[in-house]
Design a protein around this motif. Structure first.
Motif, short mmCIF file in Angstrom:
data_model
loop_
_atom_site.label_atom_id
_atom_site.label_comp_id
_atom_site.label_asym_id
_atom_site.label_seq_id
_atom_site.Cartn_x
_atom_site.Cartn_y
_atom_site.Cartn_z
N UNK A 69 3.88 -13.64 5.44
CA UNK A 69 3.38 -14.13 4.04
C UNK A 69 3.46 -12.68 3.01
N UNK A 70 2.80 -11.79 3.62
CA UNK A 70 2.81 -10.55 2.62
C UNK A 70 4.37 -10.11 2.43
N UNK A 71 5.04 -10.10 3.43
CA UNK A 71 6.57 -9.79 3.22
C UNK A 71 7.23 -10.37 2.44
N UNK A 72 7.15 -11.76 2.65
CA UNK A 72 7.85 -12.55 1.56
C UNK A 72 7.38 -12.47 0.24
N UNK A 73 6.01 -12.21 -0.06
CA UNK A 73 5.58 -12.14 -1.37
C UNK A 73 6.26 -10.59 -1.79
N UNK A 74 6.38 -9.54 -1.10
CA UNK A 74 6.92 -8.21 -1.52
C UNK A 74 8.43 -8.56 -1.89
N UNK A 75 8.94 -9.24 -1.07
CA UNK A 75 10.57 -9.46 -1.48
C UNK A 75 10.63 -10.29 -2.55
N UNK A 76 9.91 -11.31 -2.77
CA UNK A 76 10.11 -12.45 -3.91
C UNK A 76 9.77 -11.67 -5.19
N UNK A 77 9.14 -10.72 -5.19
CA UNK A 77 8.54 -9.95 -6.45
C UNK A 77 9.11 -8.73 -6.85
N UNK A 78 10.01 -8.34 -5.81
CA UNK A 78 10.81 -7.03 -5.90
C UNK A 78 10.05 -5.71 -5.69
N UNK A 82 7.97 -0.25 -0.33
CA UNK A 82 7.28 1.15 -0.96
C UNK A 82 5.98 0.77 -1.56
N UNK A 83 5.61 -0.45 -1.77
CA UNK A 83 4.34 -1.18 -2.41
C UNK A 83 3.22 -0.83 -1.30
N UNK A 84 3.80 -0.71 0.05
CA UNK A 84 2.78 -0.81 1.10
C UNK A 84 2.11 0.88 1.38
N UNK A 85 0.95 1.02 1.08
CA UNK A 85 0.30 2.24 1.00
C UNK A 85 0.11 2.56 2.63
N UNK A 86 1.01 2.97 3.13
CA UNK A 86 0.92 3.37 4.74
C UNK A 86 1.11 4.82 4.65
N UNK A 87 0.15 5.64 5.35
CA UNK A 87 0.49 7.02 5.56
C UNK A 87 -0.36 7.45 6.50
N UNK A 88 -0.17 8.57 7.23
CA UNK A 88 -1.29 9.12 8.05
C UNK A 88 -2.32 9.71 7.29
N UNK A 89 -3.63 9.38 7.53
CA UNK A 89 -4.86 9.95 6.96
C UNK A 89 -4.91 11.54 7.07
N UNK A 90 -5.62 12.08 5.91
CA UNK A 90 -6.08 13.24 5.88
C UNK A 90 -7.16 13.51 6.86
N UNK A 91 -8.08 14.65 7.10
CA UNK A 91 -9.03 14.92 7.89
C UNK A 91 -10.17 14.00 6.99
N UNK A 92 -10.20 14.09 5.52
CA UNK A 92 -11.14 13.23 4.79
C UNK A 92 -10.98 11.83 4.94
N UNK A 93 -9.72 11.46 5.00
CA UNK A 93 -9.31 9.83 5.42
C UNK A 93 -9.98 9.43 6.88
N UNK A 94 -9.89 10.26 7.85
CA UNK A 94 -10.55 10.06 9.20
C UNK A 94 -11.98 9.93 8.98
N UNK A 95 -12.73 10.70 8.19
CA UNK A 95 -14.10 10.78 7.91
C UNK A 95 -14.50 9.29 7.29
N UNK A 96 -13.57 8.66 6.33
CA UNK A 96 -13.83 7.29 5.85
C UNK A 96 -13.83 6.42 6.86
N UNK A 97 -12.84 6.54 7.73
CA UNK A 97 -12.75 5.50 8.76
C UNK A 97 -14.05 5.65 9.51
N UNK A 98 -14.42 6.72 10.03
CA UNK A 98 -15.83 6.75 10.67
C UNK A 98 -16.98 6.37 9.92
N UNK A 99 -16.98 6.56 8.56
CA UNK A 99 -18.13 6.09 7.77
C UNK A 99 -18.03 4.55 7.86
N UNK A 100 -16.70 4.05 7.61
CA UNK A 100 -16.38 2.38 7.74
C UNK A 100 -17.03 1.89 8.79
#
Length: 269
Positions: A69-78, A82-100
């Protein structure tokens, strides 16, 4: 991040689009599970009588429906990938994971205490029909959570739905609206095994609270890996607790373990 003016909309239209995306995700997940049901029709009538392979396949295909569903939406809206915010977290990012993860446990323990004190009824998720008392299936669910459930749900409901809501709302409001939508789509999952409206609403409220936590993680970091990591780790720990509860029959063994059992049983998939 999405900043282009062509994505700017009013709050009503933006909310309706977000609801439509969530509904489309549910429909897509029903479509993608059809091969598993065709392979073993018992999945539609008595899931626990079906084989481990077919139950596993159905749940995997269910979550892949969200990705579709998400992929079709990305394709249909152009927007594209690149719209997907996917990257390896920083040390601070992993702290947010732990906090979550820690924040989720604090929230669920609090809710479990409230449910016990007030003697509130609480329905199980429909996923329970595919697990039954099968400990092997519980262990399989840990893998499904990490590789399919958490990535698929966070992709659709955070990176697509919540991010789409940024077009009309501030981030905190977008988190609340996205979480409300996420909770509402879970109503049917709990209603299937529920004896009353209250029993259905209690876990839906729990899902809403958990979604708020994961939504805030995404809003704070603009990195999908962070809520995925927190979501997957928390649910995996819950399934681990459920495995222990089944293995040692904790609910019957000692009343003092009831909170552990309740926490294990409330898996907000």
């Amino acid at each position: 991040m999405e900043t282009s003016s062509r994505y700017r909309d009013g709050p009503v239209r933006t909310t309706l689009v977000a609801i439509g995306l969530a509904a489309f995700g549910i429909l897509a997940s029903q479509f993608t599970t059809l091969p598993a049901i065709a392979l073993e029709p018992a999945l539609a009538t008595s899931p626990t009588d079906a084989s481990l392979v077919s139950r596993t396949l159905l749940l995997i295909l269910n979550f892949l429906g969200f990705v579709l569903a998400g992929a079709l939406y990305l394709a249909a809206t152009g927007r594209g990938w690149s719209y997907v915010d996917l990257r390896w977290p920083t040390k601070r990012g992993w702290l947010y994971v732990l906090a979550g993860v820690l924040g989720s446990f604090v929230f669920y323990i609090f809710v479990s205490l409230v449910v016990q004190v007030l003697a509130l009824p609480s329905a199980e998720n429909q996923v329970a029909t595919y697990i039954g008392g099968d400990q092997t299936m519980v262990l399989i669910m840990i893998g499904i959570v990490f590789f399919f459930n958490a990535p698929a749900e966070e992709f659709l409901f955070r990176n697509i739905v919540q991010k789409r809501l940024y077009a009309a709302f501030d981030r905190v409001t977008a988190v609340v609206v996205a979480s409300a939508i996420f909770a509402l789509i879970h109503i049917m999952s709990y209603a299937v095994l529920s004896d009353s409206l209250l029993a259905t609403l209690v876990p839906v409220v729990v899902v809403f609270g958990g979604s708020i936590i994961f939504g805030l993680l995404y809003a704070k970091t603009d990195n999908l890996v962070v809520p995925i990591g927190a979501h997957a780790a928390f649910n995996a720990i819950q399934f681990g607790l459920l495995y222990l509860a089944l293995e040692y029959d904790l609910e019957a063994a000692d009343p003092s373990t009831s909170l552990l059992v309740d926490l294990a049983a409330t898996v907000p998939l």
